[in-house]
Design a protein around this motif. Structure first.
Motif, PDB file in Angstrom:
ATOM      1  N   ASP A 136      35.823  24.817  24.012  1.00 48.52           N
ATOM      2  CA  ASP A 136      34.941  25.758  23.326  1.00 48.52           C
ATOM      3  C   ASP A 136      34.025  26.411  24.358  1.00 48.52           C
ATOM      4  O   ASP A 136      33.542  25.747  25.285  1.00 48.52           O
ATOM      5  CB  ASP A 136      34.106  25.044  22.268  1.00 48.52           C
ATOM      6  N   LEU A 148      40.670  35.294  25.268  1.00 50.38           N
ATOM      7  CA  LEU A 148      39.563  36.243  25.241  1.00 50.38           C
ATOM      8  C   LEU A 148      40.046  37.652  25.526  1.00 50.38           C
ATOM      9  O   LEU A 148      39.706  38.602  24.812  1.00 50.38           O
ATOM     10  CB  LEU A 148      38.494  35.844  26.266  1.00 50.38           C
ATOM     11  N   GLU A 162      28.276  35.086  22.610  1.00 54.01           N
ATOM     12  CA  GLU A 162      29.586  35.021  21.970  1.00 54.01           C
ATOM     13  C   GLU A 162      30.174  33.630  22.157  1.00 54.01           C
ATOM     14  O   GLU A 162      30.062  33.036  23.234  1.00 54.01           O
ATOM     15  CB  GLU A 162      30.525  36.092  22.539  1.00 54.01           C
ATOM     16  N   ARG A 163      30.809  33.126  21.110  1.00 57.11           N
ATOM     17  CA  ARG A 163      31.413  31.795  21.144  1.00 57.11           C
ATOM     18  C   ARG A 163      32.903  31.917  20.855  1.00 57.11           C
ATOM     19  O   ARG A 163      33.320  32.713  19.997  1.00 57.11           O
ATOM     20  CB  ARG A 163      30.754  30.874  20.116  1.00 57.11           C
ATOM     21  N   TYR A 164      33.701  31.134  21.583  1.00 59.87           N
ATOM     22  CA  TYR A 164      35.144  31.132  21.394  1.00 59.87           C
ATOM     23  C   TYR A 164      35.632  29.694  21.318  1.00 59.87           C
ATOM     24  O   TYR A 164      35.154  28.832  22.050  1.00 59.87           O
ATOM     25  CB  TYR A 164      35.853  31.853  22.543  1.00 59.87           C
ATOM     26  N   HIS A 182      41.583  29.915  22.449  1.00 63.00           N
ATOM     27  CA  HIS A 182      41.479  31.351  22.144  1.00 63.00           C
ATOM     28  C   HIS A 182      41.704  32.179  23.411  1.00 63.00           C
ATOM     29  O   HIS A 182      41.204  31.844  24.480  1.00 63.00           O
ATOM     30  CB  HIS A 182      40.099  31.663  21.571  1.00 63.00           C
TER      31      HIS A 182
END
Length: 220
Positions: free
Chosen positions: A97, A36, A28-30, A34
């Motif tokens: 990121d 979570l 998973e990439r954020y 962001h």
């Protein structure tokens, strides 16, 4: 982006998880900024932090958020929640990121229940977190606001010299001070030539001076 097995090899975890658990994992990439999870959200997965930097904070009984720690790889999110079978106890946000490996609780329960090596792994990580939490709470009580502000600015800008559109009210809550006191410290830093505030953004002009002010980065 690396395959899951390469991440596990990189952090010495290849022998910890059986094939069925590895097969259940998802990357998973954020993006930076962001959120979570929020404190109180349902926790159904364990997350392995393999790239990037995240911020962990808690909500006080008065409704104010307080920084507990900043985390970089390798680290785990949701280990306490997995053991206790409880919702997330802290709020987790991306500073940069992120790349995480998501591991479903169901797969861990089915494949690793009673696994002594995995239990030892969880014990070590959870113990380290409790020590860190105690230290961070003490830091917020014992360190001067100038030190906390310098440390926060450094922690929030690991790969760039600008903090974009920060809320000073939120920042004050996170480091455990008042909005007025925070503003006075930022004004002092600006007068010293360490930072510059432009249109709601904070540019770090002298990281060396901020590091000297912090003594060492207390949030890292």
């Amino acid at each position: 982006m690396q395959p899951i097995n390469e991440y596990l090899q990189q952090y010495g975890l290849a022998d910890l998880f059986p094939a069925a658990v590895v097969d259940s994992m998802q990357i998973e990439r954020y993006a930076a900024g962001h959120r979570l999870f929020s404190q109180g959200d349902a926790a159904d997965n364990l997350y392995l932090l393999v790239e990037g930097k995240l911020k962990i904070s808690m909500l006080s009984p008065e409704g104010k958020r307080l920084i507990l720690a900043f985390k970089t790889p390798f680290d785990i999110v949701g280990d306490i929640e997995y053991v206790q079978k409880c919702p997330f106890i802290n709020t987790v946000e991306a500073v940069t990121d992120l790349v995480l490996l998501r591991v479903p609780h169901k797969a861990l329960d089915h494949e690793m229940s009673g696994n002594a090596l995995f239990q030892q792994f969880l014990l070590e990580t959870i113990t380290r977190k409790f020590v860190t939490k105690a230290q961070e709470l003490n830091f917020n009580l014992l360190y001067a606001v100038d030190v906390r502000v310098a440390s926060y600015l450094l922690s929030m800008t690991p790969d760039k010299p600008r903090l974009d559109s920060p809320s000073l009210v939120d920042m004050a809550d996170l480091i455990g001070t008042s909005y007025r006191h925070l503003n006075r410290v930022l004004q002092k830093f600006e007068q010293s030539g360490w930072i510059q505030r432009n249109n709601g953004k904070i540019d770090l002009l002298d990281r060396g001076a901020l590091l000297d002010q912090a003594g060492h980065n207390i949030y890292e």
